[in-house]
Design an enzyme around this catalytic site. Structure first.
Site, mmCIF file in Angstrom:
data_model
loop_
_atom_site.group_PDB
_atom_site.id
_atom_site.type_symbol
_atom_site.label_atom_id
_atom_site.label_comp_id
_atom_site.label_asym_id
_atom_site.label_seq_id
_atom_site.Cartn_x
_atom_site.Cartn_y
_atom_site.Cartn_z
ATOM 1 N N HIS A 204 -4.193 -0.034 1.211
ATOM 2 C CA HIS A 204 -4.521 -1.407 1.593
ATOM 3 C C HIS A 204 -5.982 -1.469 2.005
ATOM 4 C CE1 HIS A 204 -4.346 -5.293 3.668
ATOM 5 N NE2 HIS A 204 -3.239 -5.516 2.993
ATOM 6 N N GLU A 257 3.555 -4.788 -0.284
ATOM 7 C CA GLU A 257 4.111 -5.060 -1.604
ATOM 8 C C GLU A 257 5.286 -4.144 -1.942
ATOM 9 O OE1 GLU A 257 0.846 -4.944 -1.113
ATOM 10 O OE2 GLU A 257 0.071 -6.901 -1.783
#
Length: 297
Positions: A204, A257
């Site tokens: 991320h 996700e």
């Protein structure tokens, strides 16, 4: 989720996103991200929305509420078209839902399994807002030009539709199915890394540790008995270990996700619909940012 929308937009958890008003889409193709972007933009003309630099903050908030609610309706109806259904679920049936998530599923399928409702509501809450990401930045840029709220929101949908932003969960489920079919997560990860294949759901731009949203989604996936939770947890452990060994100076932790895909699978959300489901969640954050841009301009 509707209360979280109110918290972000109005600063009040007792405030809620309104229900969508009666409105017929011009054309739904069954491609939900494209339908959402096009129909949201079209509403500016149909509803005669004013430009942000010409209307009050109160009017902008009203416009954002109407649009947010209608965007969820558009996605649900587009998903129904994708299922091959040409009819619409009566408002009397949709109105029986108690939450935005339940009403969404009723509008889409005509029924709403409680586990599906909880999975969807949790996913939307976890992904409602996340700072100045690509789609939110896009929404604020468009809002800063004085464009109407529909233009700002539809542009955000366009930015979010890319696989490097909102589309990642669509790739996680097929990946998990591939790992399950192979029967050997370690071999799959080794081969994937050797071939330069990206393992979706890790890393991320902000977090340098586990994404806290991922932790919550993982817990819900366990609670609701997600069909692929075992392979997801096995792959997570193997992938994290392999990524750490491969790049010891770079933190690549599980991101939102990854378990978003697992939770969406509980609600039987097909992977191509994932970006539009993300957009349904993010209308809360987008609306709050657009309103803040309006007030600070």
């Amino acid at each position: 989720y509707e209360n979280v929308w109110g918290l972000l937009v109005d600063g009040d958890l007792d405030s809620k996103m309104p229900d969508p008003e009666p409105c017929e889409p011009a054309l739904l193709t069954g491609n939900a991200p494209a339908d959402l972007q096009a129909e949201t933009a079209r509403l500016a003309a149909e509803w005669k929305l004013g430009k942000l630099n010409e209307i009050s903050a109160e009017q902008a908030r009203e416009d954002l509420g109407r649009l947010s609610a209608q965007m969820m309706s558009i996605v649900a109806r587009s998903a129904r078209v994708a299922d091959g259904r040409t009819d619409t679920v009566p408002d009397t049936v949709v109105g029986q839902g108690k939450t935005a998530a339940e009403k969404f599923l009723l509008r889409w399928r005509g029924e709403a399994d409680p586990a599906h409702v909880k999975a969807l509501d949790t996913y939307w809450i976890c992904t409602a807002e996340h700072g100045l990401n690509a789609s939110t930045f896009t929404a604020r840029i468009v809002a800063s030009t004085g464009a109407d709220c529909a233009a700002a929101l539809s542009s955000a949908v366009g930015a979010l539709s890319g696989p490097l932003h909102g589309g990642a969960p669509a790739y996680v489920k097929p990946m998990l199915e591939e790992v399950a079919a192979s029967g050997d997560a370690e071999r799959w990860v080794k081969d994937a890394l050797a071939s330069g294949k990206r393992i979706m759901g890790f890393g991320h731009r902000v977090y340098r540790a586990e994404d806290p949203r991922s932790r919550l989604l993982k817990a819900v996936a366990r609670e609701l008995g997600a069909p692929n939770i075992s392979v997801a947890e096995e792959l997570e452990q193997v992938a994290l270990r392999a990524l750490q060994e491969r790049s010891p100076d770079r933190v690549l932790a599980t991101n939102v996700e990854y378990y978003s895909a697992v939770v969406l699978d509980i609600a039987e959300i097909p992977p191509p619909l994932a970006p539009a489901m993300f957009a349904c969640a993010r209308v809360a954050g987008w609306s709050a940012h657009i309103l803040e841009q309006k007030r600070e301009a």
